[in-house]
Design a protein around this motif. Structure first.
Motif, PDB file in Angstrom:
ATOM      1  N   GLY A 100       0.824  -1.204   0.000  1.00  0.00           N
ATOM      2  CA  GLY A 100       0.000   0.000   0.000  1.00  0.00           C
ATOM      3  C   GLY A 100       0.853   1.247   0.000  1.00  0.00           C
ATOM      4  O   GLY A 100       1.983   1.247  -0.501  1.00  0.00           O
ATOM      5  N   ALA A 101       0.311   2.311   0.593  1.00  0.00           N
ATOM      6  CA  ALA A 101       1.060   3.569   0.613  1.00  0.00           C
ATOM      7  C   ALA A 101       0.664   4.403   1.819  1.00  0.00           C
ATOM      8  O   ALA A 101      -0.500   4.425   2.213  1.00  0.00           O
ATOM      9  N   ILE A 102       1.661   5.066   2.388  1.00  0.00           N
ATOM     10  CA  ILE A 102       1.423   5.989   3.512  1.00  0.00           C
ATOM     11  C   ILE A 102       1.829   7.390   3.065  1.00  0.00           C
ATOM     12  O   ILE A 102       2.893   7.561   2.458  1.00  0.00           O
ATOM     13  N   VAL A 103       0.987   8.368   3.367  1.00  0.00           N
ATOM     14  CA  VAL A 103       1.382   9.762   3.203  1.00  0.00           C
ATOM     15  C   VAL A 103       1.539  10.328   4.616  1.00  0.00           C
ATOM     16  O   VAL A 103       0.608  10.264   5.425  1.00  0.00           O
ATOM     17  N   ALA A 104       2.741  10.802   4.918  1.00  0.00           N
ATOM     18  CA  ALA A 104       3.049  11.287   6.263  1.00  0.00           C
ATOM     19  C   ALA A 104       3.268  12.794   6.233  1.00  0.00           C
ATOM     20  O   ALA A 104       4.042  13.289   5.408  1.00  0.00           O
ATOM     21  N   LEU A 105       2.560  13.498   7.119  1.00  0.00           N
ATOM     22  CA  LEU A 105       2.650  14.958   7.138  1.00  0.00           C
ATOM     23  C   LEU A 105       3.250  15.453   8.449  1.00  0.00           C
ATOM     24  O   LEU A 105       3.030  14.869   9.506  1.00  0.00           O
ATOM     25  N   ASP A 106       3.963  16.537   8.358  1.00  0.00           N
ATOM     26  CA  ASP A 106       4.336  17.291   9.551  1.00  0.00           C
ATOM     27  C   ASP A 106       4.727  18.696   9.104  1.00  0.00           C
ATOM     28  O   ASP A 106       5.043  18.914   7.942  1.00  0.00           O
ATOM     29  N   VAL A 107       4.720  19.612  10.075  1.00  0.00           N
ATOM     30  CA  VAL A 107       4.978  21.005   9.694  1.00  0.00           C
ATOM     31  C   VAL A 107       6.385  21.465  10.041  1.00  0.00           C
ATOM     32  O   VAL A 107       6.870  22.447   9.499  1.00  0.00           O
ATOM     33  N   LEU A 112       3.653  19.668   5.540  1.00  0.00           N
ATOM     34  CA  LEU A 112       2.314  20.237   5.366  1.00  0.00           C
ATOM     35  C   LEU A 112       1.554  20.135   6.680  1.00  0.00           C
ATOM     36  O   LEU A 112       1.581  19.099   7.344  1.00  0.00           O
ATOM     37  N   ASP A 113       0.869  21.196   7.027  1.00  0.00           N
ATOM     38  CA  ASP A 113      -0.005  21.203   8.198  1.00  0.00           C
ATOM     39  C   ASP A 113      -1.181  20.267   7.922  1.00  0.00           C
ATOM     40  O   ASP A 113      -1.794  20.340   6.856  1.00  0.00           O
ATOM     41  N   ALA A 114      -1.470  19.387   8.873  1.00  0.00           N
ATOM     42  CA  ALA A 114      -2.561  18.418   8.692  1.00  0.00           C
ATOM     43  C   ALA A 114      -3.885  19.120   8.387  1.00  0.00           C
ATOM     44  O   ALA A 114      -4.767  18.541   7.749  1.00  0.00           O
ATOM     45  N   ARG A 115      -3.991  20.363   8.819  1.00  0.00           N
ATOM     46  CA  ARG A 115      -5.242  21.101   8.549  1.00  0.00           C
ATOM     47  C   ARG A 115      -5.350  21.512   7.085  1.00  0.00           C
ATOM     48  O   ARG A 115      -6.359  22.040   6.656  1.00  0.00           O
ATOM     49  N   ARG A 116      -4.277  21.281   6.349  1.00  0.00           N
ATOM     50  CA  ARG A 116      -4.320  21.547   4.903  1.00  0.00           C
ATOM     51  C   ARG A 116      -4.282  20.237   4.105  1.00  0.00           C
ATOM     52  O   ARG A 116      -4.066  20.256   2.890  1.00  0.00           O
ATOM     53  N   ALA A 117      -4.497  19.135   4.765  1.00  0.00           N
ATOM     54  CA  ALA A 117      -4.420  17.821   4.097  1.00  0.00           C
ATOM     55  C   ALA A 117      -5.323  17.720   2.857  1.00  0.00           C
ATOM     56  O   ALA A 117      -4.918  17.111   1.858  1.00  0.00           O
ATOM     57  N   GLN A 126      -7.055  20.419  17.433  1.00  0.00           N
ATOM     58  CA  GLN A 126      -7.390  19.002  17.213  1.00  0.00           C
ATOM     59  C   GLN A 126      -8.721  18.868  16.466  1.00  0.00           C
ATOM     60  O   GLN A 126      -8.869  18.016  15.585  1.00  0.00           O
ATOM     61  N   ARG A 127      -9.691  19.704  16.801  1.00  0.00           N
ATOM     62  CA  ARG A 127     -10.983  19.660  16.101  1.00  0.00           C
ATOM     63  C   ARG A 127     -10.805  20.040  14.630  1.00  0.00           C
ATOM     64  O   ARG A 127     -11.412  19.437  13.747  1.00  0.00           O
ATOM     65  N   GLU A 128      -9.952  21.041  14.400  1.00  0.00           N
ATOM     66  CA  GLU A 128      -9.691  21.430  12.995  1.00  0.00           C
ATOM     67  C   GLU A 128      -9.034  20.275  12.247  1.00  0.00           C
ATOM     68  O   GLU A 128      -9.373  19.994  11.090  1.00  0.00           O
ATOM     69  N   MET A 129      -8.093  19.595  12.900  1.00  0.00           N
ATOM     70  CA  MET A 129      -7.409  18.461  12.249  1.00  0.00           C
ATOM     71  C   MET A 129      -8.398  17.346  11.924  1.00  0.00           C
ATOM     72  O   MET A 129      -8.360  16.761  10.841  1.00  0.00           O
ATOM     73  N   LEU A 130      -9.272  17.062  12.877  1.00  0.00           N
ATOM     74  CA  LEU A 130     -10.270  16.002  12.658  1.00  0.00           C
ATOM     75  C   LEU A 130     -11.207  16.355  11.503  1.00  0.00           C
ATOM     76  O   LEU A 130     -11.539  15.515  10.661  1.00  0.00           O
ATOM     77  N   THR A 131     -11.609  17.619  11.472  1.00  0.00           N
ATOM     78  CA  THR A 131     -12.518  18.078  10.417  1.00  0.00           C
ATOM     79  C   THR A 131     -11.903  17.844   9.042  1.00  0.00           C
ATOM     80  O   THR A 131     -12.551  17.335   8.120  1.00  0.00           O
ATOM     81  N   LYS A 132     -10.625  18.218   8.919  1.00  0.00           N
ATOM     82  CA  LYS A 132      -9.946  18.069   7.627  1.00  0.00           C
ATOM     83  C   LYS A 132      -9.658  16.601   7.315  1.00  0.00           C
ATOM     84  O   LYS A 132      -9.666  16.191   6.151  1.00  0.00           O
ATOM     85  N   ALA A 133      -9.398  15.818   8.363  1.00  0.00           N
ATOM     86  CA  ALA A 133      -9.157  14.382   8.145  1.00  0.00           C
ATOM     87  C   ALA A 133     -10.401  13.738   7.545  1.00  0.00           C
ATOM     88  O   ALA A 133     -10.306  12.922   6.615  1.00  0.00           O
ATOM     89  N   VAL A 134     -11.560  14.094   8.051  1.00  0.00           N
ATOM     90  CA  VAL A 134     -12.812  13.510   7.552  1.00  0.00           C
ATOM     91  C   VAL A 134     -12.994  13.836   6.062  1.00  0.00           C
ATOM     92  O   VAL A 134     -13.458  13.002   5.289  1.00  0.00           O
ATOM     93  N   GLU A 135     -12.564  15.036   5.663  1.00  0.00           N
ATOM     94  CA  GLU A 135     -12.675  15.415   4.239  1.00  0.00           C
ATOM     95  C   GLU A 135     -11.828  14.508   3.352  1.00  0.00           C
ATOM     96  O   GLU A 135     -12.100  14.369   2.164  1.00  0.00           O
TER      97      GLU A 135
END
Lengths: 295, 157
Positions: free
Chosen positions: A124-131, A156-161, A203-212
């Protein structure tokens, strides 16, 4: 609002009496690299005494060691990683990782990323982010040391995933958090409730963007090493309502998530989360989430 | 063309590594080998991807330990050293003839050689500067350390 007494009182209200703990060093075998190599015997010959961690597949406590566990040839060859016991739990909550497309939303320094790659057997594949550039360098070194082959790293900021334009089957949101006193001796001196509230917002912002970025039947594992319910159960209660997520039952040690926090009643399924008050491990919190399935 | 720097380096171990150039990605002089599943997820702004192969700087190539392990599996020129020497090599030291247990390949002077421990794991590589099999020359160097996995610790300092 800060200091030892302030937080101690909060923990008491949540049903836990603060106690000092001494954390034991733990390692995780990188099975893809150490298969058939008698690693436990090799480490024993070096004077590293290990004890199997009963609730982890590949985790061992370092009971005693004549050498630094982070500086043996076996470590440098990527046969194992040094990783705190509780930190090994979140990745183990995902089901069926082989061949999947995975997002590690806040990856550095890479302990959980290499664990993901190992459980995926580099498929498979993993995309790993950090700022943070410095932390990304550490992540890259970790990937090289562990011979990871299936990961792409972005600063990349997870909120911009969502700007990646990719969808993922599994998303790990091991969110930046306030931490806990068991892992930081100056924690009570340095932390205020304002920090906790600010982190909970991020954390809520990160979760919101993760769901997208999540596929329809995908899974999110959310974890923090914070004991503060604002970053844990209250965020999960919010995610159920605001993001239309369901908390999944998991087969894992730890206590049920709190469903009554400072007098507020939460969704009863928040009990499916796992809370780890500092004891055998540092403080930790983990939950597995999926999109709510329409009836 | 992208693979040339890698294949040229592999050739110094008298081996043809045979990489698919379509799966090699380069960024800022750093080379990576990606697989077909990962490739579609690697955009131009990636920082790291797949298997790190090494970096080219000022006409010189600095291989990664992943690449060295790949070469070891392809039967490149290599030596197996004893336990004590394996540890000293990781600490940056050179190799003496007396600590070499086995030699695979030509063992020609001034060529590169991989250094393996008794378990066959690649610890790094060095340059052959002496006779690999003449154990009578106690103080004469056989292999000069060029790069070893202890670098992972030195990078963190």
């Amino acid at each position: 609002m800060s200091g030892r007494e302030f937080f101690q009182d909060r923990y008491k209200q949540l049903g836990w009496q603060l106690k000092e703990v001494t954390l034991r060093q733990a390692i995780r075998l990188n099975n893809a690299n150490s298969k058939g190599k008698n690693l436990i015997d090799r480490l024993s010959a070096l004077g590293v005494q290990l004890e199997k961690i009963p609730f982890l597949e590949s985790g061992y406590w370092v009971v005693d060691s004549k050498v630094s566990a982070g500086a043996t040839a076996e470590y440098l060859l990527g046969l194992y990683s040094v990783q705190e016991a509780a930190a090994q739990i979140p990745v183990s909550l995902f089901s069926d990782l082989g061949g999947k497309k995975v997002l590690d939303a806040s990856a550095a320094p890479g302990g959980k990323t290499t664990q993901l790659a190992d459980l995926m057997d580099n498929t498979g594949a993993i995309v790993a982010l950090d700022v943070d550039k410095r932390r990304i360098v550490a992540l890259s070194n970790h990937l090289e040391r562990c011979h990871v082959a299936n990961t792409a790293v972005y600063m990349l900021d997870a909120r911009r995933a969502p700007t990646l334009g990719m969808k993922f089957d599994r998303i790990l949101v091991d969110a930046p958090c306030s931490g806990n006193f068991a892992a930081d001796k100056n924690w009570f001196k340095n932390r205020t409730i304002k920090d906790v509230e600010r982190n909970a917002g991020v954390q809520r912002e990160m979760l919101t963007k993760a769901v997208e970025c999540l596929t329809d039947n995908g899974e999110i594992v959310y974890s923090t090493c914070s004991l503060e319910p604002e970053e844990d159960e209250l965020n999960m209660d919010w995610a159920i309502r605001a993001l239309d997520l369901e908390i999944q039952p998991v087969d894992c040690i730890g206590q049920d998530g709190l469903t009554k926090v400072f007098g507020k009643l939460l969704d009863p399924t928040v009990a499916r989360c796992r809370r780890f008050w500092p004891d055998q491990t540092q403080g930790f919190f983990a939950a597995k989430l999926k999109r709510r399935q329409s009836a | 063309m992208k693979a040339k720097v890698i294949t040229n380096f592999a050739a110094t171990f008298e081996i043809d590594i045979g990489l698919n150039p379509d799966l090699i990605m380069e960024k800022g002089g750093r080379y990576y080998l990606v697989n077909a599943q990962l490739k579609p997820l690697v955009r131009a702004d990636f920082y790291y991807a797949g298997v790190y192969l090494g970096k080219a700087k000022e006409g010189k190539f600095f291989p990664s330990f992943n690449l060295l392990s790949m070469l070891a599996k392809k039967n490149a020129n290599r030596i197996v050293v004893d336990k004590k020497s394996a540890w000293l090599f990781i600490c940056g030291r050179d190799i003496l003839p007396k600590s070499i247990l086995r030699v695979y390949g030509s063992g020609k002077k001034h060529t590169n050689v991989l250094v393996l421990n008794e378990f066959g794991e690649c610890l790094g590589f060095g340059r052959i500067v002496g006779n690999l099999s003449d154990k009578s020359k106690i103080d004469e160097l056989a292999v000069r350390n060029v790069s070893d996995v202890g670098d992972f610790l030195r990078r963190e300092r």
